[in-house]
Design a protein around this motif. Structure first.
Motif, short mmCIF file in Angstrom:
data_model
loop_
_atom_site.label_atom_id
_atom_site.label_comp_id
_atom_site.label_asym_id
_atom_site.label_seq_id
_atom_site.Cartn_x
_atom_site.Cartn_y
_atom_site.Cartn_z
N ALA A 61 0.90 -0.94 0.12
CA ALA A 61 0.37 0.48 0.28
C ALA A 61 0.98 1.18 -0.13
O ALA A 61 0.57 2.58 -0.47
N HIS A 102 1.66 4.03 -3.19
CA HIS A 102 0.24 4.30 -3.45
C HIS A 102 0.06 6.24 -3.02
O HIS A 102 -0.05 7.68 -3.13
N SER A 103 1.39 6.34 -2.14
CA SER A 103 1.53 7.66 -1.57
C SER A 103 3.24 8.14 -3.02
O SER A 103 3.01 9.37 -2.59
N ARG A 136 -2.81 2.60 -10.42
CA ARG A 136 -4.04 3.31 -10.16
C ARG A 136 -4.95 2.27 -10.80
O ARG A 136 -5.09 1.38 -11.64
N ARG A 191 -5.88 -1.94 -2.49
CA ARG A 191 -5.56 -1.12 -1.42
C ARG A 191 -5.17 0.87 -2.71
O ARG A 191 -4.75 1.70 -1.25
N ASP A 192 -6.58 0.65 -3.20
CA ASP A 192 -5.86 1.55 -3.73
C ASP A 192 -7.29 3.20 -2.89
O ASP A 192 -8.66 2.99 -2.67
N PRO A 193 -6.80 4.41 -2.50
CA PRO A 193 -7.89 5.14 -2.07
C PRO A 193 -8.88 5.75 -2.61
O PRO A 193 -9.55 6.45 -2.62
N GLU A 208 -12.83 3.34 -0.01
CA GLU A 208 -12.79 3.86 1.52
C GLU A 208 -12.15 3.36 2.66
O GLU A 208 -12.57 1.99 2.15
N CYS A 209 -10.92 4.38 3.51
CA CYS A 209 -10.25 3.54 4.15
C CYS A 209 -9.97 2.07 3.72
O CYS A 209 -10.05 0.69 4.11
N PRO A 210 -9.36 1.52 2.21
CA PRO A 210 -8.81 1.12 1.65
C PRO A 210 -7.88 0.25 2.26
O PRO A 210 -7.66 -1.68 2.03
N ASN A 211 -6.80 0.38 3.60
CA ASN A 211 -5.87 -0.59 4.32
C ASN A 211 -7.21 -1.02 5.53
O ASN A 211 -6.74 -1.76 6.59
#
Length: 405
Positions: A39, A42-43, A65, A325-327, A331-334
């Motif tokens: 994850a 994604h940052s 993405r 795990r794409d935000p 919503e709240c993917p983790n």
């Protein structure tokens, strides 16, 4: 990170030190969580170049993405599925079928195979699937209050269903599982040896079924006609190898990750026990949170994609565990939310190559959870033990010792 590993056309600012095989959390790790570890991408940028991101240490572009992955996976004009991952281990170039075929050939073979794995056919198989789950779980329950659930249940269950589909007996199950482990997780010599063993096995079975057909999958394939002709030995091999290998690891891994989650989250475990009608929906969320597969494509031509100069022959990675795990997609993917609805997860891929066995895999997972929760008391990870997780082309978990004493 050696600069020599990066092709000249890749801007150095687009290179990132990340790999599904070697990054932190991807190598064999006690109590690891490789899905959470990925994850971190994604940052960063939506697409980057990883110099080491295949079993053989080749570089790939990494699409982070979910929406962009869908674009790649449904764009057969620019991105080919013929990456020869299996046959390359033998220094050969035949495709597994239909996974590594592009349109229009892909659609022809897919139409031949779809009825064998349709929802209707899976419904017909369900009593046998459930019977196998019950047999294994009751045997575990009768033998004590603890087990290594991947070794004693997940693999024997999932692989035996695959063997039954192929028309093969269970008596060599341990051997077949070992082949799969060596093929998917071994070093180069182990993978080559396992690939050769599997090909020889499928070729011998094909020759036998051509002489003495029975009511099984390989007999159906060798007798099938496609556009007015019988399939060649290489085509039968490509289909047989894919179906055989696909049943050796991914469903068992998914069941293992699901049971590990429930062992660590007793409230969710109790929720599914008290309301088993929630299990089917929960299984979708667990597929989103813990998908096992990376999908690769090969660029068929030069293309600029989201600012990345992808060139003909470049590998492009569409890893399900990254998309899920794409935000921007979830919503709240983790966070695992067993009541999550409208769950557009990518566990089975997307586009024309969406997993042909998804209906059967989904039912196997749901049945495994239903019967395990119905027959085994509240369970936890046994004290003093640590599950081992790992990344790679197929994510996995082992040494998952559960206790319900």
């Amino acid at each position: 990170m050696p600069v020599s590993r990066v092709p000249d056309h890749v801007p150095r600012e687009m290179v990132r030190d990340f790999s599904l095989f070697t990054s932190p959390g991807m190598q064999r790790t006690p109590n690891g969580d490789p899905h959470a570890a990925v994850a971190c991408v994604h940052s960063g940028p939506p697409i980057f170049y990883s110099p080491y991101n295949t079993q053989d240490g080749l570089g790939t572009w990494v699409i982070t993405r979910a929406a962009d992955q869908r674009r790649v996976l449904q764009d057969a004009e620019n991105f080919s599925s013929h990456r020869k991952l299996f046959s390359a281990a033998l220094d050969e170039s035949w495709p597994t079928i239909p996974l590594e075929l592009d349109p229009p050939a892909h659609g022809v073979f897919r139409s031949l195979l779809n009825p064998l794995l349709s929802p209707k056919r899976v419904a017909e198989l369900e009593p046998a699937v459930r019977e196998r789950a019950v047999l294994l779980i009751d045997r575990i329950a009768a033998s004590g209050s603890s087990c290594d659930v991947t070794k004693d249940f997940a693999f024997p269950f999932a692989v035996s269903i695959s063997l039954r589909f192929l028309g093969l007996p269970d008596d060599r199950l341990d051997t077949f599982v070992r082949w799969g482990q060596e093929l998917l997780h071994g070093d180069r010599p182990e993978r080559s040896a396992a690939a050769r063993t599997i090909v020889d096995f499928i070729d011998e079975l094909t020759a036998l079924r051509r002489k003495e057909p029975v009511d099984d999958f390989i007999s159906f394939i060798v007798q099938a006609e496609l556009e007015g002709r019988r399939l060649t030995d290489e085509e039968v091999r490509g289909i047989g190898v894919l179906v055989f290998v696909a049943g050796l690891d991914s469903v068992a891994a998914a069941i293992g990750f699901d049971l590990a989650y429930l062992a660590r989250n007793p409230e969710d475990q109790e929720l599914l026990r008290s309301e088993p009608e929630r299990i089917a929906l929960a299984a979708e969320e667990l597929l989103r949170a813990y998908p096992p597969i990376q999908m690769l494509r090969v660029a068929r031509k030069d293309i600029d994609f989201e600012g990345a100069p992808i060139r003909k022959g470049d590998y492009v990675s569409c890893a399900t565990m990254i998309a899920n795990r794409d935000p921007a997609e979830f919503e709240c993917p983790n966070t695992v939310d067993l009541a999550r609805e409208n769950n557009r997860h990518a566990a089975f891929g997307y586009g024309p190559h969406r997993c042909i066995g998804s209906h059967l895999a989904r039912r196997e997972i749901v049945i495994a959870l239903e019967e395990w929760l119905a027959r085994i008391p509240a369970f936890r990870i046994k004290k003093g033990t640590s599950p081992i997780t790992y990344g790679g082309h197929v994510f996995g978990i082992e040494n998952l010792v559960l206790d319900w004493s």
